[in-house]
Motif scaffolding. Structure first.
Motif, PDB file in Angstrom:
ATOM      1  N   LEU A  36      36.400  34.502  36.150  1.00 36.51           N
ATOM      2  CA  LEU A  36      35.974  35.585  35.380  1.00 36.51           C
ATOM      3  C   LEU A  36      35.555  36.825  36.339  1.00 36.51           C
ATOM      4  CD1 LEU A  36      34.573  34.590  32.106  1.00 36.51           C
ATOM      5  CD2 LEU A  36      36.641  35.242  32.634  1.00 36.51           C
ATOM      6  N   ALA A  37      34.841  36.628  37.172  1.00 30.09           N
ATOM      7  CA  ALA A  37      34.178  37.561  38.087  1.00 30.09           C
ATOM      8  C   ALA A  37      35.352  38.175  39.064  1.00 30.09           C
ATOM      9  CB  ALA A  37      33.170  37.157  39.186  1.00 30.09           C
ATOM     10  N   ARG A  38      36.445  37.224  39.472  1.00 29.88           N
ATOM     11  CA  ARG A  38      37.422  37.860  40.009  1.00 29.88           C
ATOM     12  C   ARG A  38      38.323  38.497  39.033  1.00 29.88           C
ATOM     13  NH1 ARG A  38      41.116  40.094  41.106  1.00 29.88           N
ATOM     14  NH2 ARG A  38      43.109  39.577  42.285  1.00 29.88           N
ATOM     15  N   LEU A  39      38.679  38.389  37.980  1.00 27.28           N
ATOM     16  CA  LEU A  39      39.242  38.917  37.171  1.00 27.28           C
ATOM     17  C   LEU A  39      38.788  40.297  36.583  1.00 27.28           C
ATOM     18  CD1 LEU A  39      41.020  36.283  34.932  1.00 27.28           C
ATOM     19  CD2 LEU A  39      42.081  37.376  36.828  1.00 27.28           C
ATOM     20  N   ALA A  40      37.608  40.519  36.761  1.00 24.96           N
ATOM     21  CA  ALA A  40      36.822  41.880  36.628  1.00 24.96           C
ATOM     22  C   ALA A  40      37.162  42.685  37.263  1.00 24.96           C
ATOM     23  CB  ALA A  40      35.236  41.432  36.380  1.00 24.96           C
ATOM     24  N   THR A  41      37.730  42.551  38.628  1.00 28.04           N
ATOM     25  CA  THR A  41      38.198  43.629  39.629  1.00 28.04           C
ATOM     26  C   THR A  41      39.516  43.882  39.331  1.00 28.04           C
ATOM     27  OG1 THR A  41      39.114  41.792  41.188  1.00 28.04           O
ATOM     28  CG2 THR A  41      36.554  42.670  41.479  1.00 28.04           C
ATOM     29  N   GLY A  42      40.517  43.153  38.427  1.00 31.97           N
ATOM     30  CA  GLY A  42      41.575  43.430  38.138  1.00 31.97           C
ATOM     31  C   GLY A  42      42.687  42.244  37.918  1.00 31.97           C
ATOM     32  N   GLU A  43      43.855  42.535  37.257  1.00 33.03           N
ATOM     33  CA  GLU A  43      44.641  41.570  37.122  1.00 33.03           C
ATOM     34  C   GLU A  43      45.065  40.978  38.175  1.00 33.03           C
ATOM     35  OE1 GLU A  43      48.426  41.635  34.305  1.00 33.03           O
ATOM     36  OE2 GLU A  43      49.018  42.508  36.290  1.00 33.03           O
ATOM     37  N   ALA A  44      45.457  39.529  38.167  1.00 32.36           N
ATOM     38  CA  ALA A  44      45.705  38.641  39.366  1.00 32.36           C
ATOM     39  C   ALA A  44      46.663  37.666  38.983  1.00 32.36           C
ATOM     40  CB  ALA A  44      44.516  38.253  39.942  1.00 32.36           C
ATOM     41  N   ARG A  45      47.359  37.197  39.926  1.00 35.42           N
ATOM     42  CA  ARG A  45      48.368  36.096  39.901  1.00 35.42           C
ATOM     43  C   ARG A  45      47.533  34.725  39.938  1.00 35.42           C
ATOM     44  NH1 ARG A  45      52.533  35.377  44.207  1.00 35.42           N
ATOM     45  NH2 ARG A  45      50.866  35.681  45.312  1.00 35.42           N
ATOM     46  N   VAL A  46      47.944  33.832  39.071  1.00 32.63           N
ATOM     47  CA  VAL A  46      47.219  32.386  38.882  1.00 32.63           C
ATOM     48  C   VAL A  46      47.086  32.016  40.420  1.00 32.63           C
ATOM     49  CG1 VAL A  46      47.387  30.068  38.297  1.00 32.63           C
ATOM     50  CG2 VAL A  46      47.936  31.887  36.561  1.00 32.63           C
ATOM     51  N   THR A  47      47.979  31.934  41.073  1.00 36.32           N
ATOM     52  CA  THR A  47      47.818  31.186  42.576  1.00 36.32           C
ATOM     53  C   THR A  47      46.733  32.068  43.499  1.00 36.32           C
ATOM     54  OG1 THR A  47      49.870  32.570  43.147  1.00 36.32           O
ATOM     55  CG2 THR A  47      50.308  30.380  42.774  1.00 36.32           C
ATOM     56  N   ASP A  48      46.722  33.383  43.129  1.00 37.60           N
ATOM     57  CA  ASP A  48      45.630  34.263  43.927  1.00 37.60           C
ATOM     58  C   ASP A  48      44.229  33.972  43.565  1.00 37.60           C
ATOM     59  OD1 ASP A  48      47.751  35.227  45.625  1.00 37.60           O
ATOM     60  OD2 ASP A  48      47.924  36.877  44.391  1.00 37.60           O
ATOM     61  N   VAL A  49      44.107  33.549  42.136  1.00 32.73           N
ATOM     62  CA  VAL A  49      43.000  33.209  41.587  1.00 32.73           C
ATOM     63  C   VAL A  49      42.513  31.922  42.121  1.00 32.73           C
ATOM     64  CG1 VAL A  49      41.688  32.534  39.358  1.00 32.73           C
ATOM     65  CG2 VAL A  49      43.375  34.653  39.300  1.00 32.73           C
ATOM     66  N   ALA A  50      43.358  31.026  42.156  1.00 29.46           N
ATOM     67  CA  ALA A  50      42.946  29.672  42.711  1.00 29.46           C
ATOM     68  C   ALA A  50      42.657  29.591  44.102  1.00 29.46           C
ATOM     69  CB  ALA A  50      44.305  28.698  42.340  1.00 29.46           C
ATOM     70  N   LYS A  51      43.335  30.441  44.899  1.00 32.55           N
ATOM     71  CA  LYS A  51      43.073  30.309  46.479  1.00 32.55           C
ATOM     72  C   LYS A  51      41.852  30.019  46.844  1.00 32.55           C
ATOM     73  CE  LYS A  51      46.082  32.785  48.070  1.00 32.55           C
ATOM     74  NZ  LYS A  51      46.772  33.927  48.762  1.00 32.55           N
ATOM     75  N   ARG A  79      47.260  36.149  29.553  1.00 33.13           N
ATOM     76  CA  ARG A  79      48.497  35.678  30.737  1.00 33.13           C
ATOM     77  C   ARG A  79      49.594  36.661  30.182  1.00 33.13           C
ATOM     78  NH1 ARG A  79      49.334  30.454  33.271  1.00 33.13           N
ATOM     79  NH2 ARG A  79      47.404  29.792  32.415  1.00 33.13           N
ATOM     80  N   ARG A  80      50.051  37.107  31.374  1.00 26.79           N
ATOM     81  CA  ARG A  80      51.336  37.736  31.230  1.00 26.79           C
ATOM     82  C   ARG A  80      52.393  37.104  32.333  1.00 26.79           C
ATOM     83  NH1 ARG A  80      53.335  41.754  34.468  1.00 26.79           N
ATOM     84  NH2 ARG A  80      51.574  42.103  35.681  1.00 26.79           N
ATOM     85  N   VAL A  81      53.365  36.788  31.721  1.00 29.80           N
ATOM     86  CA  VAL A  81      54.379  36.042  32.577  1.00 29.80           C
ATOM     87  C   VAL A  81      55.596  37.227  32.846  1.00 29.80           C
ATOM     88  CG1 VAL A  81      56.066  34.285  32.632  1.00 29.80           C
ATOM     89  CG2 VAL A  81      54.043  33.881  31.023  1.00 29.80           C
ATOM     90  N   GLU A  82      55.928  37.043  34.234  1.00 22.20           N
ATOM     91  CA  GLU A  82      56.796  37.884  34.764  1.00 22.20           C
ATOM     92  C   GLU A  82      57.754  37.142  35.620  1.00 22.20           C
ATOM     93  OE1 GLU A  82      56.588  41.890  37.312  1.00 22.20           O
ATOM     94  OE2 GLU A  82      55.682  42.245  35.730  1.00 22.20           O
ATOM     95  N   GLY A  83      58.868  36.789  35.209  1.00 18.81           N
ATOM     96  CA  GLY A  83      59.602  35.847  35.827  1.00 18.81           C
ATOM     97  C   GLY A  83      58.892  34.545  36.094  1.00 18.81           C
TER      98      GLY A  83
END
Length: 101
Positions: free
Chosen positions: A18-33, A57-61
């Motif tokens: 949640l702290a990471r997402l508070a800085t903005g939208e991110a890809r799942v892989t970037d959140v997990a890294k 969650r938003r899916v793009e391709g």
């Protein structure tokens, strides 16, 4: 919904997501890294945050993007404030009784 929010917030990994997402939208892989756990484990944490309504969650391709939805946090904050007010009042009354004794 409050129970799901509190359960989701109880885990430090989920709070870090949640702290990471508070800085903005991110890809799942970037959140997990940054986590020393598998992508599958991080995905389980993300699903719990989604069930609590804290993450969308938003899916793009083939890419999945996550975003914070703070609305459930507002509900939790309101509940905590009500509890604080109730207990503060009760403890003030107890202090008066003890001081009069």
């Amino acid at each position: 919904m409050l129970d799901q929010t509190m359960t989701a917030l109880a885990d430090p990994t989920r709070r870090a997501i949640l702290a990471r997402l508070a800085t903005g939208e991110a890809r799942v892989t970037d959140v997990a890294k940054p986590f020393p756990i598998s992508l599958n484990s991080v995905s389980k944490h993300i699903r719990m945050l989604e069930r609590a309504g804290l993450v969308t969650r938003r899916v793009e391709g083939r890419e999945h993007f996550l975003a914070l939805d703070p609305a459930p946090l507002d509900e939790a904050a309101q509940w905590i404030a009500q509890q604080r007010k109730l207990w503060s009042r009760a403890l003030t009354e107890l202090e008066k009784v003890l001081n009069d004794a």
